[in-house]
Design an enzyme around this catalytic site. Structure first.
Site, PDB file in Angstrom:
ATOM      1  N   PRO D  10       0.800  -1.217   0.000  1.00  0.00           N
ATOM      2  CA  PRO D  10       0.000   0.000   0.000  1.00  0.00           C
ATOM      3  C   PRO D  10       0.839   1.275   0.000  1.00  0.00           C
ATOM      4  O   PRO D  10       1.858   1.365   0.690  1.00  0.00           O
ATOM      5  CB  PRO D  10      -0.806  -0.106   1.296  1.00  0.00           C
ATOM      6  CG  PRO D  10      -0.089  -1.076   2.135  1.00  0.00           C
ATOM      7  CD  PRO D  10       0.577  -2.029   1.204  1.00  0.00           C
ATOM      8  N   ASN D  11       0.366   2.245  -0.782  1.00  0.00           N
ATOM      9  CA  ASN D  11       0.919   3.593  -0.843  1.00  0.00           C
ATOM     10  C   ASN D  11       2.257   3.673  -1.568  1.00  0.00           C
ATOM     11  O   ASN D  11       2.772   4.779  -1.752  1.00  0.00           O
ATOM     12  CB  ASN D  11       1.049   4.198   0.574  1.00  0.00           C
ATOM     13  CG  ASN D  11      -0.301   4.309   1.263  1.00  0.00           C
ATOM     14  OD1 ASN D  11      -1.210   4.933   0.725  1.00  0.00           O
ATOM     15  ND2 ASN D  11      -0.459   3.672   2.419  1.00  0.00           N
ATOM     16  N   ARG D  18       5.246  11.353  -2.262  1.00  0.00           N
ATOM     17  CA  ARG D  18       4.908  11.301  -0.841  1.00  0.00           C
ATOM     18  C   ARG D  18       6.158  11.397   0.021  1.00  0.00           C
ATOM     19  O   ARG D  18       7.097  10.625  -0.172  1.00  0.00           O
ATOM     20  CB  ARG D  18       4.194   9.959  -0.602  1.00  0.00           C
ATOM     21  CG  ARG D  18       4.105   9.510   0.833  1.00  0.00           C
ATOM     22  CD  ARG D  18       3.736   8.030   0.877  1.00  0.00           C
ATOM     23  NE  ARG D  18       3.681   7.510   2.228  1.00  0.00           N
ATOM     24  CZ  ARG D  18       3.893   6.255   2.553  1.00  0.00           C
ATOM     25  NH1 ARG D  18       4.166   5.354   1.619  1.00  0.00           N
ATOM     26  NH2 ARG D  18       3.840   5.857   3.808  1.00  0.00           N
ATOM     27  N   TYR D  23      11.278   8.961   1.614  1.00  0.00           N
ATOM     28  CA  TYR D  23      11.246   7.897   0.612  1.00  0.00           C
ATOM     29  C   TYR D  23      12.018   8.206  -0.670  1.00  0.00           C
ATOM     30  O   TYR D  23      12.104   7.361  -1.552  1.00  0.00           O
ATOM     31  CB  TYR D  23       9.786   7.585   0.252  1.00  0.00           C
ATOM     32  CG  TYR D  23       9.015   7.015   1.400  1.00  0.00           C
ATOM     33  CD1 TYR D  23       9.234   5.705   1.822  1.00  0.00           C
ATOM     34  CD2 TYR D  23       8.090   7.774   2.095  1.00  0.00           C
ATOM     35  CE1 TYR D  23       8.536   5.174   2.889  1.00  0.00           C
ATOM     36  CE2 TYR D  23       7.385   7.257   3.161  1.00  0.00           C
ATOM     37  CZ  TYR D  23       7.608   5.960   3.566  1.00  0.00           C
ATOM     38  OH  TYR D  23       6.929   5.445   4.618  1.00  0.00           O
ATOM     39  N   ASN D  74       7.953  -5.698  -1.002  1.00  0.00           N
ATOM     40  CA  ASN D  74       7.950  -4.544  -0.101  1.00  0.00           C
ATOM     41  C   ASN D  74       6.516  -4.404   0.384  1.00  0.00           C
ATOM     42  O   ASN D  74       5.688  -3.812  -0.283  1.00  0.00           O
ATOM     43  CB  ASN D  74       8.385  -3.279  -0.834  1.00  0.00           C
ATOM     44  CG  ASN D  74       8.373  -2.072   0.095  1.00  0.00           C
ATOM     45  OD1 ASN D  74       7.731  -2.095   1.153  1.00  0.00           O
ATOM     46  ND2 ASN D  74       9.058  -1.010  -0.301  1.00  0.00           N
ATOM     47  N   ALA D  77       2.907  -0.951   4.698  1.00  0.00           N
ATOM     48  CA  ALA D  77       2.332  -0.989   6.051  1.00  0.00           C
ATOM     49  C   ALA D  77       1.858  -2.379   6.448  1.00  0.00           C
ATOM     50  O   ALA D  77       1.730  -2.675   7.641  1.00  0.00           O
ATOM     51  CB  ALA D  77       1.181   0.000   6.153  1.00  0.00           C
ATOM     52  N   GLU D  98      12.518  -9.523   1.493  1.00  0.00           N
ATOM     53  CA  GLU D  98      11.714  -8.355   1.876  1.00  0.00           C
ATOM     54  C   GLU D  98      12.573  -7.100   1.732  1.00  0.00           C
ATOM     55  O   GLU D  98      13.735  -7.088   2.122  1.00  0.00           O
ATOM     56  CB  GLU D  98      11.276  -8.538   3.337  1.00  0.00           C
ATOM     57  CG  GLU D  98      10.426  -7.434   3.915  1.00  0.00           C
ATOM     58  CD  GLU D  98      10.198  -7.633   5.418  1.00  0.00           C
ATOM     59  OE1 GLU D  98      10.588  -8.714   5.946  1.00  0.00           O
ATOM     60  OE2 GLU D  98       9.683  -6.723   6.066  1.00  0.00           O
ATOM     61  N   HIS D 100      12.627  -2.739   2.252  1.00  0.00           N
ATOM     62  CA  HIS D 100      12.024  -1.470   2.685  1.00  0.00           C
ATOM     63  C   HIS D 100      12.903  -0.320   2.233  1.00  0.00           C
ATOM     64  O   HIS D 100      14.126  -0.361   2.434  1.00  0.00           O
ATOM     65  CB  HIS D 100      11.856  -1.433   4.201  1.00  0.00           C
ATOM     66  CG  HIS D 100      10.839  -2.402   4.686  1.00  0.00           C
ATOM     67  ND1 HIS D 100       9.491  -2.161   4.638  1.00  0.00           N
ATOM     68  CD2 HIS D 100      10.973  -3.654   5.180  1.00  0.00           C
ATOM     69  CE1 HIS D 100       8.835  -3.212   5.104  1.00  0.00           C
ATOM     70  NE2 HIS D 100       9.706  -4.143   5.438  1.00  0.00           N
ATOM     71  N   ARG D 107      12.204   4.879  12.800  1.00  0.00           N
ATOM     72  CA  ARG D 107      10.968   5.661  12.695  1.00  0.00           C
ATOM     73  C   ARG D 107      10.010   5.366  13.867  1.00  0.00           C
ATOM     74  O   ARG D 107      10.467   5.053  14.947  1.00  0.00           O
ATOM     75  CB  ARG D 107      10.315   5.366  11.335  1.00  0.00           C
ATOM     76  CG  ARG D 107      11.269   5.764  10.164  1.00  0.00           C
ATOM     77  CD  ARG D 107      10.682   5.444   8.814  1.00  0.00           C
ATOM     78  NE  ARG D 107       9.432   6.166   8.603  1.00  0.00           N
ATOM     79  CZ  ARG D 107       8.543   5.880   7.650  1.00  0.00           C
ATOM     80  NH1 ARG D 107       8.785   4.878   6.815  1.00  0.00           N
ATOM     81  NH2 ARG D 107       7.435   6.570   7.529  1.00  0.00           N
TER      82      ARG D 107
END
Lengths: 148, 148, 148, 148, 148, 148, 148, 148, 148, 148, 148, 148
Positions: D10-11, D18, D23, D74, D77, D98, D100, D107
């Site tokens: 998502p996103n 964003r 990012y 990836n 969330a 995986e 990120h 964070r």
């Protein structure tokens, strides 16, 4: 033909009189009678017992481990506090099913911790007195599987 | 004659191929077939579905709430994370039984938290594919009780 | 004139029928109608939607981020479980207000955790269907501020 | 020659617009293009996808399990909330990495819980868009090892 | 015509000078003046008070319980620590709305615990000085409902 | 041409002999040799060290902060317990990448807490001895970025 | 010449009589006298107060914020429970030092939580009545720095 | 005339260069020089040391226990992780004061746990390099008290 | 003949009107009258007070410490939040008994934490207004013991 | 005239010999004798028992539920661990009072958790052997109320 | 004949002088002498060491892993904080016994966490200097078993 | 010559048959026989018992407190759940040693909590049946010390 031990923990002897909104009106004797009848159909002897003593339940699980065909156990409040019962169930070979009359997941938070569930094959919760019957049906098949 | 919805959550479509030591070799199609046969004996139509989408399960629970006779649900991993499913189940009237193939109490600790169990009538855990059959037996009686 | 997106999460389509003691008898269509009327007075178009799918809500928040004037969101149960929604809301620019019909602080403890609240401008809780109207009033002013 | 599935949660479709301080300015299309070029050099087909729906990611992991050579994921969330994704990844055979973009360990605290990491072979965190490229390099070697 | 009590907790007398990035530049006197004007339109008297003493707030809630038409309360830091205020609010009958100027959900974690929210009808958070006005609008309707 | 420091924490000197199912059969000398060869291709000197002493690692990080081009660190067990290492890494300017041979997310729960990850740029986990090589590739680019 | 406010919280008026093994035999009047003498040497007026009321301490911190040169505060038990005091101290500009007579880190665990310490410049703990004198020395320098 | 040991933990050798916004621009040598000058006035020898090794600090505390007049210790990051240091300080007789340059209560949450504070007489936090001077003043009095 | 102080905390002045299902219909004046009558029989003067202010309760406990024969205290909600009250009670010599009208153990979980109980001699819970009378009986004996 | 059951849990048979600083020098026989005398005055028969077995206490609570007028129970250590006792007490109708000789709130933290208190009417703690007498006084009134 | 390594952690060199009420008056040299004598009887060489450095203990465990017959380790405070020691012990083959002089279960709560115990064969706690002798007896048998 | 009581808790009667990988093949009778032989050499009578009942263990500890020379206890699962046993052991004077056959620190996390260890002199864990023998050796010395 060896027996299925049906072991009932503390306060289950009050069944039918205690908090009937939660536990229903069937007494423990009613449940025993129904199970015996069903046992006959399934060709399973029923050894039905109740105690308020944790130690008795441990003793009986060991006894069932030695000579029983299977164990159906409603540990009542010891579900949430007894590691001794966990160890006894872990230590014995016959198939084991845990039964609870009420839906313990929808009650006080302390009833959501179980020391027993991890030591049995299956768990049936919230289906009232009929949960015993379902457990006996399932036990018939588990015993057959073990024997195969 | 309205149907019993049998709803299966994420990864249950892999049944029979995925981690067979834990989940057994029966496929979801096998389970569906067995349930249909049993449903005929019990005079219950079976509406059998599977999805990996939480939203689908919520949609279907609502649909079953409107037109189904009962809900048997194996929410898979959403058991542990979905409050949306909890709310949907809470919101609908037909009898509801949760089923898990494996004994989730004897696995990773994150599988011991359930958001669903508090919103159903009963829970059957760890009895493999036969857990569905036991749930259907129990559902027959719950439906009869509701109708009385 | 771009629209205010009014996004409704899982089970809100059941409004007016589900647990009316908690959620009231107004349906989602009633709320939509009232908001449209109020929107006309405030010169705000209303784009009103509902879904049981977390992904739909994320899609729509992104869409609103691209072309909407503001976002009023009642994330339902995803309030408590969706970091994806948190991230989507964090990522978009228009003013954002979260609404809950019931007072989630006075219910089950799992409803007191919110992943969404930290990503919106304001939160209105427990004031029933009228909470949407208050949110629209507040949105009018937030939009004006942003534009100045 | 079967493909490496590169699945984005998502996103991630907002990438480049964003929170660029966190990012970076590369878009998801940039990343896809770079991976395709690298894939050609490494003789790996790339099947590159993005969705905001948890269920889509579960579907795709299953699909990759059936016909893919490897999975680079990836989960955005859903990393922190999806046990369904954990189960899907656990259930499939190809190598899994995986990725990120940002350093999730530096964070918010809720980003330090991962349900996915325990179900993959390796994890690459905080190295931006280049993390995908490193993952593809590593995937080449994992695939070779599996085939040997 | 009885009054709506608007009760303000510790440090709100510093409004307009203290951390204006978080709380804005409106003073408590500005808020009071705006509420009085709005109250006239809504035919509601306003009894506006502030204290740094938990006991004063408890005294005033009790007083409002005896003779007020409603209570709008911004308990400031006592939100997070005062069970006495919870009990006082629980004990009185008029409608009650809690207001916070800033979005307490997006600040330090200790501001996410509230003892007050569970004892009021509604909560309005993060909408600045205008949150008081929204609360008064909502209060008008709550009072009308109670009287009907 | 200044060096990339490659720092290895406690028990990594046992590599190749200790729990080879988890850590593989490559020795630390094998890893060093491979890195030196790769370093030549990337025009990076390698300063490769190992110690079982937390203080040595802190000393070396400080030394690398003064004269190194970058830091690749596998802190071993100090990952989970050393705030001193966190502080040292936080205090120095060159790019920093943390490497773990095994997938620490799939092991004991105490290995899921990291004090180091929040103080580095990136983390590479679970990709075995090749994780060091990937880190060196990534370091080459990080150094180039810093210098631009 | 404006004053340094020296604010003392609940039960400090009992000093010299209460649990002298922990708190020593100096009374609060002894401490005040010593501080006044030291203040003359340092050219600092002392405004010395004590209250058992959290609200008084908040009032006084605000007063000191408006007209004081600095704040030395021993919040007694409110250290552990008062967010109102935290907010007041956060809101005012003069230098602030927290003092505790006993070593609160070596006593009951509930004394190890402090809401106040994060809102002051410095903290002096466990050095008895002389801790106030050290605080005044430090305050002299903090005031000089602020004025420069 | 025996010496006061002033012991400094990990990364304090970086003082004046590392994160000067938090720790100030004074170097450890500046602090040592200032303390020696103050020591002369107070008739106290200063034995000033720094190490990044937990074991060195334990060794030195024991040494100070044998021949020192007092211990001033800034344990740096070992404050939060070293029970060995706690035990060493507990085991020795001379007066002991812990010093921190920055206000550790206003930083990351992991800095709020201290294993050392419960084993010393007093703690001085957040007053910068001058905290050492205050500690030496206090030490002079503690030593005099012990000798009396 | 010195008096027994009977101190009542926040909201107890509402007794007899507030949540009578929990607290009963006796008012605080009724309790006072009954205690005075009983006090005459037991030869104990009664100094009966109520306040919503934590600070008043602390003041009064100190006053009772100076001139009272004993303290009976119902701290209401401050039971769960006041360490100041704990300290005051700890600091005074006369016998101390805590009373609660309702069974706080059978209510919300936040009522099961008590800061006061550890600082009194005895606690009487759940026996309604008669709990005060039992406390006075017990106080008579505690006073006699102390005097012996 | 039915009896008040006075049930004593594990280790209470050691009373008067065990840790007399905490529990006093009265033996259980002394308490029984005093209660019998008081019972005569109050026209209450006393059935006084002690056991170290949790199961005995459950049996006796059930027996008292069937034929007793009231239950006074000091569950000793089972207070903190027995849900079975909680259930038994919950299940029976006569008035129930829990008694503890020592102030369990001022002892080890594990003594502050009670499974029993939520299932009784009232609790009397810390008033020594006389706590039994107070409980009997209170029981007389509870029985009278029930009968009215 | 290879040696049994007897490794002693931080502050054990103070034995006989430090807190003798807890640790007894035997010095480490006394223990060493007694063990050597016993070792002669058991035909075991003793390599007896102490360090305050965690890294030394890790080095020595590795050394013992290479050439020792067994390891007896009293890790002192590192018991509670060292995962490095856990890993070292896990990595080596000879039998391993952990010894503590005092009963760490009866002391501060932070001494009840052990990272070491899970990595050894056996643990002997609270039996003073004689615990080492018992460990050596047990080690003799463990070595014999391994060799068989 | 009085006896050493050797008390064995639940499921230890299954020794030699239950989970032999963890507990070994020695039966409880084997252990008893070995202890008796060793007891003769050490001039100690052995009173060896086993029960699955917590209450029996409490009874026996009390009995041993009255007439035994020492207590060696393997409380089995009651280790983790019995505060009654803790209290009984705390209450009696003879030396007490706790024994566990397996290394409970290397098993399920619920086995790492012990209520018993804090109430005994020493604990011997993980050394199998020989742990009993070591305990008897240690007991001989403890008894001698007490008598001196």
């Amino acid at each position: 033909m060896s027996a299925v031990f049906v072991l009932n923990g503390p306060n289950l002897n009050l069944l039918g009189t205690r908090e009937t909104a939660i536990y229903g009106t069937a007494t423990l004797a009613d449940i025993e009678a129904a199970l015996r009848a069903q046992g006959e159909r399934l060709q399973l002897l029923i050894d039905f017992r109740q105690s308020n003593h944790e130690g008795d339940l441990v003793d009986w699980v060991q006894e069932a481990g030695g000579k029983g065909a299977g164990i159906i156990i409603n540990p009542g409040a010891y579900t949430h506090t007894s590691i001794a019962l966990h160890d006894a169930l872990k230590a014995v070979r016959p198939p084991k099913i845990e039964v609870h009359l009420s839906n313990i997941h929808a009650r006080e938070s302390f009833r959501r911790t179980s020391h027993v569930s991890a030591a049995v094959d299956g768990v049936i919760v919230g289906l009232g007195a009929e949960g015993y019957g379902l457990a006996l049906d399932a036990m018939r098949r588990l015993i057959d599987k073990v024997r195969r």
